[in-house]
Each structure stands twice: as C-alpha cells, then as structure tokens.
Scaffold this motif. Structure first.
Motif, PDB file in Angstrom:
ATOM      1  N   ARG A  82       0.836  -1.210   0.000  1.00 42.38           N
ATOM      2  CA  ARG A  82       0.000   0.000   0.000  1.00 42.38           C
ATOM      3  C   ARG A  82       0.866   1.252   0.000  1.00 42.38           C
ATOM      4  O   ARG A  82       0.589   2.210  -0.732  1.00 42.38           O
ATOM      5  CB  ARG A  82      -0.914   0.004   1.226  1.00 42.38           C
ATOM      6  CG  ARG A  82      -2.003  -1.033   1.176  1.00 42.38           C
ATOM      7  CD  ARG A  82      -2.726  -1.127   2.492  1.00 42.38           C
ATOM      8  NE  ARG A  82      -3.869  -2.025   2.400  1.00 42.38           N
ATOM      9  CZ  ARG A  82      -4.665  -2.305   3.404  1.00 42.38           C
ATOM     10  NH1 ARG A  82      -4.459  -1.775   4.596  1.00 42.38           N
ATOM     11  NH2 ARG A  82      -5.687  -3.122   3.230  1.00 42.38           N
ATOM     12  N   ALA A  86       1.334   4.210  -2.918  1.00 40.12           N
ATOM     13  CA  ALA A  86       1.157   5.637  -2.603  1.00 40.12           C
ATOM     14  C   ALA A  86       2.389   6.430  -3.051  1.00 40.12           C
ATOM     15  O   ALA A  86       2.265   7.504  -3.634  1.00 40.12           O
ATOM     16  CB  ALA A  86       0.910   5.820  -1.108  1.00 40.12           C
ATOM     17  N   VAL A  91       2.523  10.501  -3.371  1.00 35.16           N
ATOM     18  CA  VAL A  91       1.862  10.902  -2.127  1.00 35.16           C
ATOM     19  C   VAL A  91       2.901  11.077  -1.024  1.00 35.16           C
ATOM     20  O   VAL A  91       3.782  10.240  -0.856  1.00 35.16           O
ATOM     21  CB  VAL A  91       0.806   9.850  -1.711  1.00 35.16           C
ATOM     22  CG1 VAL A  91       0.138  10.223  -0.402  1.00 35.16           C
ATOM     23  CG2 VAL A  91      -0.225   9.681  -2.814  1.00 35.16           C
ATOM     24  N   ASP A  95       0.584  11.660   4.430  1.00 33.71           N
ATOM     25  CA  ASP A  95      -0.711  11.548   3.747  1.00 33.71           C
ATOM     26  C   ASP A  95      -1.006  10.096   3.363  1.00 33.71           C
ATOM     27  O   ASP A  95      -2.154   9.654   3.409  1.00 33.71           O
ATOM     28  CB  ASP A  95      -0.748  12.430   2.504  1.00 33.71           C
ATOM     29  CG  ASP A  95      -0.703  13.912   2.840  1.00 33.71           C
ATOM     30  OD1 ASP A  95      -1.084  14.283   3.980  1.00 33.71           O
ATOM     31  OD2 ASP A  95      -0.271  14.706   1.979  1.00 33.71           O
ATOM     32  N   ALA A  96       0.036   9.342   2.999  1.00 34.57           N
ATOM     33  CA  ALA A  96      -0.137   7.929   2.653  1.00 34.57           C
ATOM     34  C   ALA A  96      -0.629   7.134   3.854  1.00 34.57           C
ATOM     35  O   ALA A  96      -1.434   6.212   3.715  1.00 34.57           O
ATOM     36  CB  ALA A  96       1.182   7.353   2.139  1.00 34.57           C
ATOM     37  N   ARG A  98      -2.245   8.516   6.633  1.00 35.29           N
ATOM     38  CA  ARG A  98      -3.561   9.034   7.056  1.00 35.29           C
ATOM     39  C   ARG A  98      -4.691   8.583   6.145  1.00 35.29           C
ATOM     40  O   ARG A  98      -5.828   8.503   6.566  1.00 35.29           O
ATOM     41  CB  ARG A  98      -3.505  10.558   7.110  1.00 35.29           C
ATOM     42  CG  ARG A  98      -2.630  11.086   8.214  1.00 35.29           C
ATOM     43  CD  ARG A  98      -2.492  12.582   8.120  1.00 35.29           C
ATOM     44  NE  ARG A  98      -1.649  13.098   9.191  1.00 35.29           N
ATOM     45  CZ  ARG A  98      -0.739  14.048   9.010  1.00 35.29           C
ATOM     46  NH1 ARG A  98      -0.562  14.597   7.813  1.00 35.29           N
ATOM     47  NH2 ARG A  98      -0.017  14.450  10.036  1.00 35.29           N
ATOM     48  N   ARG A  99      -4.391   8.273   4.908  1.00 40.29           N
ATOM     49  CA  ARG A  99      -5.437   7.898   3.944  1.00 40.29           C
ATOM     50  C   ARG A  99      -6.150   6.608   4.346  1.00 40.29           C
ATOM     51  O   ARG A  99      -7.233   6.327   3.894  1.00 40.29           O
ATOM     52  CB  ARG A  99      -4.832   7.822   2.548  1.00 40.29           C
ATOM     53  CG  ARG A  99      -4.605   6.506   2.069  1.00 40.29           C
ATOM     54  CD  ARG A  99      -4.789   5.845   0.853  1.00 40.29           C
ATOM     55  NE  ARG A  99      -5.683   5.339  -0.016  1.00 40.29           N
ATOM     56  CZ  ARG A  99      -6.853   4.735   0.176  1.00 40.29           C
ATOM     57  NH1 ARG A  99      -7.397   4.664   1.307  1.00 40.29           N
ATOM     58  NH2 ARG A  99      -7.524   4.211  -0.787  1.00 40.29           N
ATOM     59  N   TRP A 100      -5.568   5.810   5.255  1.00 43.46           N
ATOM     60  CA  TRP A 100      -6.152   4.531   5.652  1.00 43.46           C
ATOM     61  C   TRP A 100      -7.067   4.629   6.867  1.00 43.46           C
ATOM     62  O   TRP A 100      -7.680   3.628   7.258  1.00 43.46           O
ATOM     63  CB  TRP A 100      -5.042   3.505   5.888  1.00 43.46           C
ATOM     64  CG  TRP A 100      -4.387   3.192   4.584  1.00 43.46           C
ATOM     65  CD1 TRP A 100      -3.206   3.677   4.108  1.00 43.46           C
ATOM     66  CD2 TRP A 100      -4.933   2.387   3.549  1.00 43.46           C
ATOM     67  NE1 TRP A 100      -2.980   3.207   2.843  1.00 43.46           N
ATOM     68  CE2 TRP A 100      -4.029   2.403   2.469  1.00 43.46           C
ATOM     69  CE3 TRP A 100      -6.108   1.641   3.417  1.00 43.46           C
ATOM     70  CZ2 TRP A 100      -4.250   1.709   1.293  1.00 43.46           C
ATOM     71  CZ3 TRP A 100      -6.329   0.948   2.232  1.00 43.46           C
ATOM     72  CH2 TRP A 100      -5.410   0.987   1.191  1.00 43.46           C
ATOM     73  N   GLU A 103     -10.788   3.053   6.750  1.00 42.35           N
ATOM     74  CA  GLU A 103     -11.010   2.131   5.629  1.00 42.35           C
ATOM     75  C   GLU A 103     -11.338   0.741   6.186  1.00 42.35           C
ATOM     76  O   GLU A 103     -10.940   0.411   7.298  1.00 42.35           O
ATOM     77  CB  GLU A 103      -9.770   2.063   4.737  1.00 42.35           C
ATOM     78  CG  GLU A 103      -9.524   3.334   3.950  1.00 42.35           C
ATOM     79  CD  GLU A 103     -10.614   3.605   2.928  1.00 42.35           C
ATOM     80  OE1 GLU A 103     -11.043   2.660   2.230  1.00 42.35           O
ATOM     81  OE2 GLU A 103     -11.048   4.766   2.834  1.00 42.35           O
TER      82      GLU A 103
END
Length: 146
Positions: A82, A86, A91, A95-96, A98-100, A103
C-alpha cells in the motif's frame, strides 16, 4: 609510473557509469518527526503505521507490536504494498498513512480505526519503542476469531 594492481575490480563501466538504482519505496527509517496511527485486527492492537511529516524526508512504514509473531510479520506485506503504491503516485508519507483511517479492515493487514488517535513522535525509533511497550499480542501465531 606503474599502475596499481586491479585486484579483479572492473575499471571501465561504459554506459553503466555512474550506475544507480532508483528507489521505489519510502525509506524505512526517519530521523525527523512522524505521525503514527494504530493498526488493529479483530479489535486487537496489531501494530503502528507511521509516516514522516517532514518535506525533506521520504519515510514511512509499519511496525507490529511486540509478540505479534507471524501475524505481525504477515501484516507487513500488505502495508508495504500500500505504501509503495502511494509513493508511486507521489503521495507524501504522512498523507499515505492518514489515507487509511476508517477504511475497511483487511483480514491479513488489519486496519486503522475511524476513531484512531494520531500521535506525533520524534522519529521512527520512537515508533519501535511504542510498539515494544504496547500490550503484547496474545499468542504469536493466533488470529482473532480463529
């Protein structure tokens, strides 16, 4: 003037000089502040996902808690994938990570709960310390609910 002995080392690299390998993943160590999020699996703390918040450092990773054994090791693969995807998209590490948040949980890698509290730590060594001091995974090779 006498040439020094070659000792089997190549002296001319031709088109390969200078030869470098392009890095395709985030660096696994940060000496600058990182954001850190808990990763859970079946309601149990599995480890921590972290990413550098510095614009000068390109570092992120996953660290299982002490005693997670094979379950923690197995979770690292999906997280590395993952994070690599990213980075491929440009990314920023934080941010990579925090994006999870929020989810759906992966059956192997776990997930970052929607109500996760982000911690700011001084560097990736602090993540290692946090993982070592966190509640120990029950049994090294057991999965929740299994």
């Amino acid at each position: 003037m006498t040439e020094p002995p070659n000792y089997g080392r190549p002296t001319g690299f031709g088109d390969l000089s200078p030869f470098t390998l392009e890095r395709t993943e985030y660096i696994g160590v940060s000496r600058t502040p990182v954001c850190c999020l808990p990763v859970t699996l079946g309601g149990k703390l599995l480890g921590f996902l972290w990413g550098s918040i510095s614009v000068d450092e390109d570092a992120a990773g996953f660290r299982p808690v002490h005693g997670a054994g094979a379950v923690g090791f197995d979770a690292g693969g999906p997280w590395r994938g993952r994070l690599k995807r990213a980075r491929d998209k440009g990314v920023a590490p934080a941010d990579a990570v925090r994006r999870w948040i929020g989810e759906p949980e992966d059956p192997r890698a776990g997930g970052v709960p929607a109500d996760a509290v982000e911690r700011m730590l001084p560097d990736s060594d602090a993540v290692l310390t946090l993982a070592a001091q966190s509640p120990r995974w029950a049994t090294p090779d057991s999965r929740p609910g299994g």
